[in-house]
Scaffold this motif. Sequence first.
Motif, PDB file in Angstrom:
ATOM      1  N   LYS A 178      41.900  45.243  30.582  1.00 49.12           N
ATOM      2  CA  LYS A 178      42.531  43.935  30.771  1.00 49.12           C
ATOM      3  C   LYS A 178      43.220  43.447  29.492  1.00 49.12           C
ATOM      4  O   LYS A 178      44.354  42.957  29.536  1.00 49.12           O
ATOM      5  CB  LYS A 178      41.492  42.909  31.225  1.00 49.12           C
ATOM      6  CG  LYS A 178      42.096  41.553  31.599  1.00 49.12           C
ATOM      7  CD  LYS A 178      41.036  40.602  32.137  1.00 49.12           C
ATOM      8  CE  LYS A 178      41.668  39.272  32.520  1.00 49.12           C
ATOM      9  NZ  LYS A 178      40.666  38.300  33.013  1.00 49.12           N
ATOM     10  N   PHE A 179      42.563  43.574  28.355  1.00 47.65           N
ATOM     11  CA  PHE A 179      43.158  43.127  27.089  1.00 47.65           C
ATOM     12  C   PHE A 179      44.367  43.996  26.728  1.00 47.65           C
ATOM     13  O   PHE A 179      45.374  43.495  26.238  1.00 47.65           O
ATOM     14  CB  PHE A 179      42.115  43.169  25.971  1.00 47.65           C
ATOM     15  CG  PHE A 179      42.592  42.605  24.665  1.00 47.65           C
ATOM     16  CD1 PHE A 179      42.956  41.272  24.547  1.00 47.65           C
ATOM     17  CD2 PHE A 179      42.672  43.411  23.528  1.00 47.65           C
ATOM     18  CE1 PHE A 179      43.406  40.748  23.332  1.00 47.65           C
ATOM     19  CE2 PHE A 179      43.116  42.904  22.310  1.00 47.65           C
ATOM     20  CZ  PHE A 179      43.480  41.563  22.214  1.00 47.65           C
ATOM     21  N   LEU A 180      44.248  45.279  26.986  1.00 46.70           N
ATOM     22  CA  LEU A 180      45.355  46.198  26.721  1.00 46.70           C
ATOM     23  C   LEU A 180      46.584  45.804  27.529  1.00 46.70           C
ATOM     24  O   LEU A 180      47.719  45.946  27.066  1.00 46.70           O
ATOM     25  CB  LEU A 180      44.939  47.631  27.067  1.00 46.70           C
ATOM     26  CG  LEU A 180      45.993  48.717  26.868  1.00 46.70           C
ATOM     27  CD1 LEU A 180      46.329  48.862  25.389  1.00 46.70           C
ATOM     28  CD2 LEU A 180      45.523  50.047  27.450  1.00 46.70           C
ATOM     29  N   ASN A 181      46.370  45.307  28.742  1.00 42.63           N
ATOM     30  CA  ASN A 181      47.471  44.942  29.634  1.00 42.63           C
ATOM     31  C   ASN A 181      47.834  43.468  29.550  1.00 42.63           C
ATOM     32  O   ASN A 181      48.558  42.957  30.413  1.00 42.63           O
ATOM     33  CB  ASN A 181      47.112  45.307  31.075  1.00 42.63           C
ATOM     34  CG  ASN A 181      47.038  46.809  31.276  1.00 42.63           C
ATOM     35  OD1 ASN A 181      47.855  47.557  30.740  1.00 42.63           O
ATOM     36  ND2 ASN A 181      46.039  47.268  32.027  1.00 42.63           N
ATOM     37  N   ASN A 182      47.320  42.787  28.528  1.00 44.99           N
ATOM     38  CA  ASN A 182      47.664  41.371  28.340  1.00 44.99           C
ATOM     39  C   ASN A 182      49.189  41.218  28.300  1.00 44.99           C
ATOM     40  O   ASN A 182      49.876  41.883  27.511  1.00 44.99           O
ATOM     41  CB  ASN A 182      47.050  40.861  27.032  1.00 44.99           C
ATOM     42  CG  ASN A 182      47.329  39.392  26.804  1.00 44.99           C
ATOM     43  OD1 ASN A 182      48.420  39.015  26.396  1.00 44.99           O
ATOM     44  ND2 ASN A 182      46.330  38.562  27.061  1.00 44.99           N
ATOM     45  N   ALA A 183      49.706  40.366  29.165  1.00 41.08           N
ATOM     46  CA  ALA A 183      51.161  40.256  29.354  1.00 41.08           C
ATOM     47  C   ALA A 183      51.897  39.810  28.097  1.00 41.08           C
ATOM     48  O   ALA A 183      53.004  40.292  27.817  1.00 41.08           O
ATOM     49  CB  ALA A 183      51.452  39.287  30.501  1.00 41.08           C
ATOM     50  N   VAL A 184      51.317  38.899  27.324  1.00 39.37           N
ATOM     51  CA  VAL A 184      51.991  38.395  26.123  1.00 39.37           C
ATOM     52  C   VAL A 184      52.044  39.472  25.042  1.00 39.37           C
ATOM     53  O   VAL A 184      53.078  39.660  24.389  1.00 39.37           O
ATOM     54  CB  VAL A 184      51.297  37.123  25.599  1.00 39.37           C
ATOM     55  CG1 VAL A 184      51.912  36.673  24.281  1.00 39.37           C
ATOM     56  CG2 VAL A 184      51.391  36.009  26.628  1.00 39.37           C
TER      57      VAL A 184
ATOM     58  N   ALA B 159      39.689  37.909  37.527  1.00 42.17           N
ATOM     59  CA  ALA B 159      41.023  37.427  37.900  1.00 42.17           C
ATOM     60  C   ALA B 159      42.004  37.700  36.766  1.00 42.17           C
ATOM     61  O   ALA B 159      41.620  37.949  35.627  1.00 42.17           O
ATOM     62  CB  ALA B 159      40.968  35.935  38.206  1.00 42.17           C
ATOM     63  N   HIS B 160      43.285  37.641  37.106  1.00 43.24           N
ATOM     64  CA  HIS B 160      44.310  37.921  36.098  1.00 43.24           C
ATOM     65  C   HIS B 160      45.551  37.082  36.380  1.00 43.24           C
ATOM     66  O   HIS B 160      46.002  36.991  37.520  1.00 43.24           O
ATOM     67  CB  HIS B 160      44.686  39.409  36.120  1.00 43.24           C
ATOM     68  CG  HIS B 160      45.783  39.749  35.165  1.00 43.24           C
ATOM     69  ND1 HIS B 160      45.567  39.974  33.833  1.00 43.24           N
ATOM     70  CD2 HIS B 160      47.133  39.896  35.359  1.00 43.24           C
ATOM     71  CE1 HIS B 160      46.712  40.250  33.244  1.00 43.24           C
ATOM     72  NE2 HIS B 160      47.673  40.211  34.143  1.00 43.24           N
ATOM     73  N   SER B 161      46.082  36.429  35.334  1.00 44.08           N
ATOM     74  CA  SER B 161      47.320  35.659  35.475  1.00 44.08           C
ATOM     75  C   SER B 161      48.027  35.608  34.131  1.00 44.08           C
ATOM     76  O   SER B 161      47.411  35.804  33.074  1.00 44.08           O
ATOM     77  CB  SER B 161      47.023  34.235  35.952  1.00 44.08           C
ATOM     78  OG  SER B 161      46.373  33.494  34.930  1.00 44.08           O
TER      79      SER B 161
END
Length: 315
Positions: free
Chosen positions: A82-88, A138-140
Motif C-alpha cells: 500500500k505504501f509503495l503504491n501511494n498515489a502522491v 481501504a484506499h483513496s
Amino acid sequence: MLTRRQIRVKVMQCIYALTLSHDESLEKQKKFLRVSIENTYTLYLLVLSLLMELHKMEENFIRLSSKKYLNENGEKYPNKEKFLNNAVLKQMVTNSLLQNELDKKKLNNWDLHQDYVKIVFNEIKKSELFEQYMLNGAHSYEEDKNLIASLFKEVIAPNERIYEYFEDDKLTWVDDIPLVNTFVLKQLRKVNEEYSQSFFLPKLLKDTDDMVFADQLLTKTLLNNKKFEEEIQIKTPNWDKDRIADIDAILLKMAICELTGFSSIPERVTINEYLEIAKEYSTPKSSIFINGILDKLVKEYRINGKLKKTGRGLL
C-alpha cells in the motif's frame, strides 16, 4: 516561493557576511546573494527528492521482504504494498520534469548519503501514522495525500539528523529550512489527482522584479553605508557605535535605503518588515530600538522632502 521578506533576510545575511569578512567586493557579495537565493530552490528539490528516495527504499524493502525469512510485517497488513503504491509518492517518482530538474542540477545527495534516508525510513515505519495507514484496507487518493503530508510534518521535517545534514551542507540553509519545509507541506496539501507535472516545480521568485529588488537593495545599502551610518549616529547620540548590535545596524541601514531609495514601497511596509525581521534575528529589544530610530527618521524625511513615495497604498 520566496517572499520579499525572505529576500530582505538574504540581503541582510550578505551584508553581515561582508561585515565579518571585511571583504568590500560588491560583485562578490552580489554573486553570493544570487547563489544564496538559487540555493533555496536547491534545498526545496532535495527535500522532494528525499520523499522520492523513501519510495525507492520501500520498493527495495518489499522486494527483499518477499523472501520468507525477511517477511516480518507483511502478513499483518491487508495490502503490504500500500505504501509503495501511494498515489502522491508515485506522482513524484514518475514526474519526468522533476526528475530532469534533479538530473540537471546533479542532485544525487541521497545516493551518497543513504544512511540519512534509512534513518527517516525507519522512523516512518515505526510511526503510528504509518501503522494506521497500512492496517486500513481501504484506499483513496485523499488518504494517500493526508498520509504523506502528515508524515512530512510529524516525522520528516522535525528529524534532527536531516536538519544537521542540511545545516552542514550550506550555511544559508539554516534560515531556509523552515521556509522550504512550510512550502513543501503546502504543496503536499494542495496536490490533486489532476495535477500538472510542473506543480512540483514552482517559480523561485514571483517575477524578475524580485531579483532586481534584491540586487538594488544590496547595492544601494553597501554604496551608501557611510552616509546611512552617520544618519544613525545622529539619531543615537547617547549610543557608542560599538554598542549597537551588528544586525540592528544592518537592518537600520537597509530600512533607510528602502525609505529613501525605493519610491514604490510604502513606508509602513518597510518599517513593519524590518521590525519583524529584527524580532526573529536580533535581540529581544531590537525591534523597539529600530522602531524608535525609524520613526524619528521618517518624520525628518517628511519635513525635508527626502521621503518621496509614489503609487498606491502609501497612506
